[in-house]
Write a protein that holds these residues in place. Structure first.
Motif, PDB file in Angstrom:
ATOM      1  N   GLY A  50       0.818  -1.199   0.000  1.00 56.71           N
ATOM      2  CA  GLY A  50       0.000   0.000   0.000  1.00 56.71           C
ATOM      3  C   GLY A  50       0.854   1.251   0.000  1.00 56.71           C
ATOM      4  O   GLY A  50       2.083   1.196   0.061  1.00 56.71           O
ATOM      5  N   SER A  51       0.212   2.379  -0.071  1.00 54.26           N
ATOM      6  CA  SER A  51       0.922   3.649  -0.207  1.00 54.26           C
ATOM      7  C   SER A  51       1.542   4.094   1.113  1.00 54.26           C
ATOM      8  O   SER A  51       1.208   3.596   2.195  1.00 54.26           O
ATOM      9  CB  SER A  51      -0.045   4.737  -0.696  1.00 54.26           C
ATOM     10  OG  SER A  51      -0.994   5.047   0.320  1.00 54.26           O
ATOM     11  N   GLU A  54      -1.130   5.419   3.360  1.00 53.40           N
ATOM     12  CA  GLU A  54      -1.853   4.372   4.097  1.00 53.40           C
ATOM     13  C   GLU A  54      -1.059   3.902   5.313  1.00 53.40           C
ATOM     14  O   GLU A  54      -1.633   3.633   6.371  1.00 53.40           O
ATOM     15  CB  GLU A  54      -2.136   3.192   3.161  1.00 53.40           C
ATOM     16  CG  GLU A  54      -3.163   3.491   2.091  1.00 53.40           C
ATOM     17  CD  GLU A  54      -3.244   2.382   1.050  1.00 53.40           C
ATOM     18  OE1 GLU A  54      -2.472   1.409   1.159  1.00 53.40           O
ATOM     19  OE2 GLU A  54      -4.059   2.493   0.133  1.00 53.40           O
ATOM     20  N   HIS A  84       6.419   1.610  -6.521  1.00 52.69           N
ATOM     21  CA  HIS A  84       5.459   2.579  -5.997  1.00 52.69           C
ATOM     22  C   HIS A  84       5.449   3.826  -6.879  1.00 52.69           C
ATOM     23  O   HIS A  84       6.457   4.155  -7.523  1.00 52.69           O
ATOM     24  CB  HIS A  84       5.819   2.976  -4.569  1.00 52.69           C
ATOM     25  CG  HIS A  84       5.451   1.958  -3.541  1.00 52.69           C
ATOM     26  ND1 HIS A  84       4.152   1.736  -3.141  1.00 52.69           N
ATOM     27  CD2 HIS A  84       6.217   1.094  -2.827  1.00 52.69           C
ATOM     28  CE1 HIS A  84       4.130   0.788  -2.217  1.00 52.69           C
ATOM     29  NE2 HIS A  84       5.370   0.368  -2.010  1.00 52.69           N
ATOM     30  N   TYR A 292       4.992  -4.305   4.541  1.00 51.90           N
ATOM     31  CA  TYR A 292       4.278  -5.353   3.811  1.00 51.90           C
ATOM     32  C   TYR A 292       3.898  -6.503   4.733  1.00 51.90           C
ATOM     33  O   TYR A 292       2.742  -6.933   4.774  1.00 51.90           O
ATOM     34  CB  TYR A 292       5.123  -5.871   2.653  1.00 51.90           C
ATOM     35  CG  TYR A 292       4.538  -7.109   1.997  1.00 51.90           C
ATOM     36  CD1 TYR A 292       3.416  -7.011   1.171  1.00 51.90           C
ATOM     37  CD2 TYR A 292       5.084  -8.362   2.239  1.00 51.90           C
ATOM     38  CE1 TYR A 292       2.862  -8.136   0.590  1.00 51.90           C
ATOM     39  CE2 TYR A 292       4.540  -9.497   1.653  1.00 51.90           C
ATOM     40  CZ  TYR A 292       3.430  -9.384   0.839  1.00 51.90           C
ATOM     41  OH  TYR A 292       2.874 -10.511   0.261  1.00 51.90           O
ATOM     42  N   LYS A 295       1.347  -5.485   7.350  1.00 53.41           N
ATOM     43  CA  LYS A 295      -0.021  -5.362   6.817  1.00 53.41           C
ATOM     44  C   LYS A 295      -0.702  -6.724   6.770  1.00 53.41           C
ATOM     45  O   LYS A 295      -1.920  -6.826   6.957  1.00 53.41           O
ATOM     46  CB  LYS A 295       0.034  -4.737   5.423  1.00 53.41           C
ATOM     47  CG  LYS A 295      -1.331  -4.359   4.867  1.00 53.41           C
ATOM     48  CD  LYS A 295      -1.186  -3.626   3.543  1.00 53.41           C
ATOM     49  CE  LYS A 295      -2.553  -3.225   2.986  1.00 53.41           C
ATOM     50  NZ  LYS A 295      -2.423  -2.486   1.704  1.00 53.41           N
TER      51      LYS A 295
END
Length: 307
Positions: A50-51, A54, A84, A292, A295
């Motif tokens: 994700g960014s 985030e 990204h 990563y 998450k």
């Protein structure tokens, strides 16, 4: 930027002056042992994480470290953030900073295309960093993140030689430690393998005494450090690290990858890790590898409550 000749002065008065500047701008260690609630995380190694925005919205992290600038030292530079969207980084960095989450850039990584073989190479790297990611504005220098200023530099040096001059880079960063004016320090950190003493190129840098924080990994430290991990003598190494650099905050480095054989269950962090590391007055918090894995496992949510 000061003339390069100044960087080569080695008399005691000059060194003391540089260290005095660093003492003013770099945050000092925590005043007492115990919880800090500080959790740093590495971001940029997997697009599926994700960014950056985030990550900062997760509410878990108190610092995010972009990884990696993985080529430097010989006139070329390369930023690898795993696909990204670089165009989104300007706004995302500013967003994180607005939320009170500083954003650093990590130098090095697991490749072999970086080194600082001379003082000139170190000063060239500083010049590049300052004008590409911080307060410089040299004509013709590309700024990947636009006018966003990063908050710090991390050294993640998985290889090196005794000739590398990361100490020169660190001292030059300290002399230009004016990221956002008085009271807004440029955070200088290093992420190291557990084993002590550190490799010579890392030790030379840390011995400047100006690093705000050091992240000590107790996971996947390679064959050379196979005894210094979650199953080995990490506690003895932690004692040595924290004693050797009392003015530096130390973060215990954990992997959030719950499928790794060196993953530590949150319950074991609570009962077996944090009670040990928090005895040190210069305990700083926890470093997680990486966004990563976190998450996927939600590891940081558990860890933060007793970091």
């Amino acid at each position: 930027m000061a003339p390069r000749a100044m960087a080569h002065r080695s008399n005691t008065a000059t060194l003391l002056a540089v260290l005095s500047v660093a003492a003013i701008f770099l945050a000092g260690p925590v005043s007492a042992a115990g919880k800090t609630g500080q959790v740093s995380v590495f971001w940029g190694r997997n697009k599926a994480e994700g960014s950056l925005r985030e990550a900062c919205d997760a509410g878990t992290y108190t610092m995010v470290i972009i990884s990696f600038l993985d080529v430097f030292g010989h006139g070329g530079y390369h930023l690898d953030i795993s696909g990204h969207d670089v165009a989104a980084m300007n706004a995302d960095i500013k967003y994180c900073q607005f939320k009170g989450v500083p954003v650093s850039l990590s130098l090095g990584g697991f490749g072999s295309s970086y080194s600082l073989p001379s003082s000139k190479a170190a000063l060239d790297l500083f010049d590049y960093l300052w004008n590409s990611y911080f307060g410089g504005s040299k004509p013709g220098v590309y700024r990947p993140f636009g006018d966003a200023w990063l908050d710090g530099i991390d050294l993640f040096l998985e290889h090196g030689s005794p000739n590398d001059r990361y100490d020169v880079l660190a001292l030059e960063l300290a002399k230009h430690n004016i990221r956002g004016g008085p009271g807004k320090p440029l955070h200088l950190s290093a992420t190291v393998r557990c084993g002590f003493p550190p490799a010579s190129h890392i030790k030379r840098a840390l011995d400047t005494g100006i690093f705000e924080r050091v992240h000590v990994k107790i996971y996947e430290n390679g064959q050379d450090d196979k005894k210094c991990n979650v199953y080995g003598a990490w506690q003895d190494a932690w004692d040595k690290w924290t004693a050797a650099y009392p003015a530096t905050r130390f973060y215990i480095g954990l992997t959030a990858e719950d499928k790794s054989h060196q993953w530590v269950h949150p319950k074991n962090v609570f009962y077996g890790v944090t009670p040990v590391v928090q005895k040190k007055e210069n305990y700083g918090g926890v470093m997680l590898w990486d966004r990563y894995f976190d998450k996927q496992s939600n590891y940081g949510t558990y860890i933060k409550s007793y970091a």
